[in-house]
Design an enzyme around this catalytic site. Structure first.
Site, PDB file in Angstrom:
ATOM      1  N   CYS A 175      13.009  11.425   7.753  1.00 35.70           N
ATOM      2  CA  CYS A 175      12.852  11.055   9.153  1.00 35.70           C
ATOM      3  C   CYS A 175      14.175  11.092   9.906  1.00 35.70           C
ATOM      4  CB  CYS A 175      12.225   9.674   9.258  1.00 35.70           C
ATOM      5  SG  CYS A 175      13.013   8.450   8.198  1.00 35.70           S
ATOM      6  N   LYS A 224       0.865  -1.189   0.000  1.00 36.80           N
ATOM      7  CA  LYS A 224       0.000   0.000   0.000  1.00 36.80           C
ATOM      8  C   LYS A 224       0.892   1.225   0.000  1.00 36.80           C
ATOM      9  CE  LYS A 224      -1.649   2.830   2.973  1.00 36.80           C
ATOM     10  NZ  LYS A 224      -1.699   4.084   2.160  1.00 36.80           N
ATOM     11  N   GLU A 247       9.405   1.912  11.062  1.00 32.89           N
ATOM     12  CA  GLU A 247      10.415   2.974  10.953  1.00 32.89           C
ATOM     13  C   GLU A 247       9.634   4.280  11.018  1.00 32.89           C
ATOM     14  OE1 GLU A 247      11.991   6.010   9.520  1.00 32.89           O
ATOM     15  OE2 GLU A 247      12.297   4.951   7.615  1.00 32.89           O
ATOM     16  N   GLU A 264       8.813  16.628  15.586  1.00 33.09           N
ATOM     17  CA  GLU A 264       9.344  16.478  14.240  1.00 33.09           C
ATOM     18  C   GLU A 264       8.606  17.443  13.314  1.00 33.09           C
ATOM     19  OE1 GLU A 264      10.606  12.766  11.418  1.00 33.09           O
ATOM     20  OE2 GLU A 264       8.574  12.724  12.241  1.00 33.09           O
TER      21      GLU A 264
END
Length: 477
Positions: free
Chosen positions: A279, A170, A245, A378
């Site tokens: 990231c 996906k 992750e 973040e």
């Protein structure tokens, strides 16, 4: 405009169960560049069924069979590299040099490392009379993000294939165009029917169904920590393996030595790559308090030299990926200003002359404390925070004072000192002077996830361990 309405299931392009369309926006122009169909639980069920049927055959394939397939994929990938670059350029607004460069080439690089790892990977070993075998885990649900679309597909699909698993991919609905071309590559390379399947959709419609499905043995997810928690919760009732992750707020400790100016400049440049949408971005730069003003001045100069939105400049950065992401970044920049961080470069709003597109001003905050929102959350945009430290012990303390632990950086001329600091950073991937290695295991501590990807380290996530006792004995006498 691209129109991709079908899904790839059991070796064929098939019509979706429903007709819920979704417009894909080019964030550099704010115009629709493609249309896809959002899948449903019914589509997931069909794809998982195909993967389950194909598992018996593919799990029994030989190392030679798998190497041959991966090499065929590589040939097709290279042949379609320009098409992939065009798709990435449209779906995430990546400048042409970035799209054809790192965005596409990382997908090829991970294929090379997977092939090399498979050649020598040990799937079984003898321990006395016991045989320990690593067997494919089964049907894998692979859920990937939009920021590095091909990279994230590559680090899941290739190890799954190499270890004998079957899968349902996906891709992100925000950046699905390159995934369609990737799927065409898989088809042209001759992936056996049902081994690889692709269903488009959003999290609620497809992601939840995939992570909950009782016939999915493992889910590999890359994305936000919030979404990763939801995937794990959905997967828990079926006790399937979940690898994640997730987010990061990575520290970059700059040492007080003769390389200081170059280290600061390199840190700013690394932060701006892919418009800060990585990231593992070095988003918290730690410098000696005694050199804070010097660091801010260097960072300002570098950030102000970053071009935004120039397709002809190979060093230019593009927009962030969506209106929602732009709004989030702007809110966090405003929070930094409100909490007293010094705006050394950039700030809120679009860059001058760019009235369309989700472009963000390359921003540097100086004199940031680790309790500020911009140091804790973040941002996922071209925004750097510079924090001060009095000594290296304090630098390490600040570096580790975060919910995340995906990456860390140490920059400086003294390699011995850098090595010592790197050992003390609580993160899964620590780079000295921004070194890069596709063979290095990649993954995080704490709320940055679990499991590892890249090269042979990624293989282990797709394998179960079986011990056969008495395998080497002469039998009962």
């Amino acid at each position: 405009m691209r129109e991709y309405t079908g899904f790839y299931i059991d070796g064929q392009w098939v019509a979706p169960a429903g007709l819920k369309s979704f417009d894909v926006e080019n964030p550099a122009t704010e115009t629709v560049c493609g249309t896809i169909t959002l899948g449903s639980a019914e589509d997931v069920d069909r794809a998982v069924g195909a993967a389950r049927r194909a598992f018996a055959g593919w799990s029994a394939s030989s190392r030679a069979d798998r190497l041959e397939l991966l090499q065929a994929i590589g040939a097709e990938y290279q042949r379609r590299s320009a098409d992939l670059a065009d798709a990435v350029r449209e779906e995430i607004g990546a400048p042409p040099a970035l799209a054809a460069g790192a965005q596409v080439q990382l997908g090829m690089g991970h294929l090379v490392t997977a092939i090399n790892a498979l050649k020598d990977f040990s799937f079984e070993q003898r321990r006395g009379d016991t045989l320990v075998v690593r067997e494919p885990i089964g049907v894998c649900g692979l859920i990937t993000p939009w920021n590095w679309p091909l990279n994230q597909i590559a680090v899941k699909v290739y190890p799954a294939l190499a270890t004998g698993c079957t899968m349902v991919l996906k891709p992100s609905e925000v950046a699905p165009l390159s995934a369609y071309i990737f799927t065409e590559i898989m088809d042209a390379a001759g992936v056996p029917a049902g081994v690889y399947n692709m269903v488009n959709g959003d999290g609620p419609g497809v992601g939840v169904a995939l992570s909950r499905h009782p016939d999915v043995d493992m889910v590999s997810f890359t994305g936000s920590t919030r979404a990763g928690v939801a995937v794990a919760e959905n997967a828990a009732p079926t006790v399937k393996r979940v690898t994640q992750e997730l987010g990061g707020k990575s520290p970059n400790i700059v040492l007080d030595d003769d390389a200081f100016a170059d280290s600061v400049a390199a840190g700013v440049t690394a932060m701006m790559l892919n418009s800060g949408q990585s990231c593992n971005a070095p988003s918290r730069m730690l410098v000696p308090n005694s050199r804070m003003d010097e660091a801010v001045a260097i960072a300002r100069s570098v950030a102000e030299g970053v071009k935004v939105g120039d397709p002809d400049d190979p060093t230019a950065i593009g927009p962030v990926a969506s209106a929602a992401q732009f709004a989030k970044v702007q809110d966090l920049i405003e929070a930094g200003i409100a909490e007293g961080a010094t705006v050394a470069a950039g700030g809120a709003g679009r860059p001058a002359g760019l009235d369309a597109g989700y472009f963000v001003r390359p921003t540097v905050f100086g004199h940031v404390t680790n309790q500020m929102t911009v140091a804790r959350e973040e941002i996922f945009g071209p925004v750097l925070c510079i924090l001060g430290y009095d000594d290296l012990d304090q630098a390490v303390e600040i570096a580790n004072d975060t919910d995340y632990g995906l990456a860390g950086y140490v920059s400086g001329a003294d390699l011995d000192a850098a090595r010592g600091i790197a050992r003390r950073i609580r993160a899964g991937w620590v780079a000295i002077n921004h070194a890069f290695d596709l063979n290095a295991p990649f993954g995080g501590y704490k709320r940055s996830g679990n499991g590892r990807e890249w090269a042979d380290a990624g293989f282990h996530e797709y394998l179960e361990t079986k011990s056969t006792l008495g395998y080497g004995s002469a039998g009962v006498g």
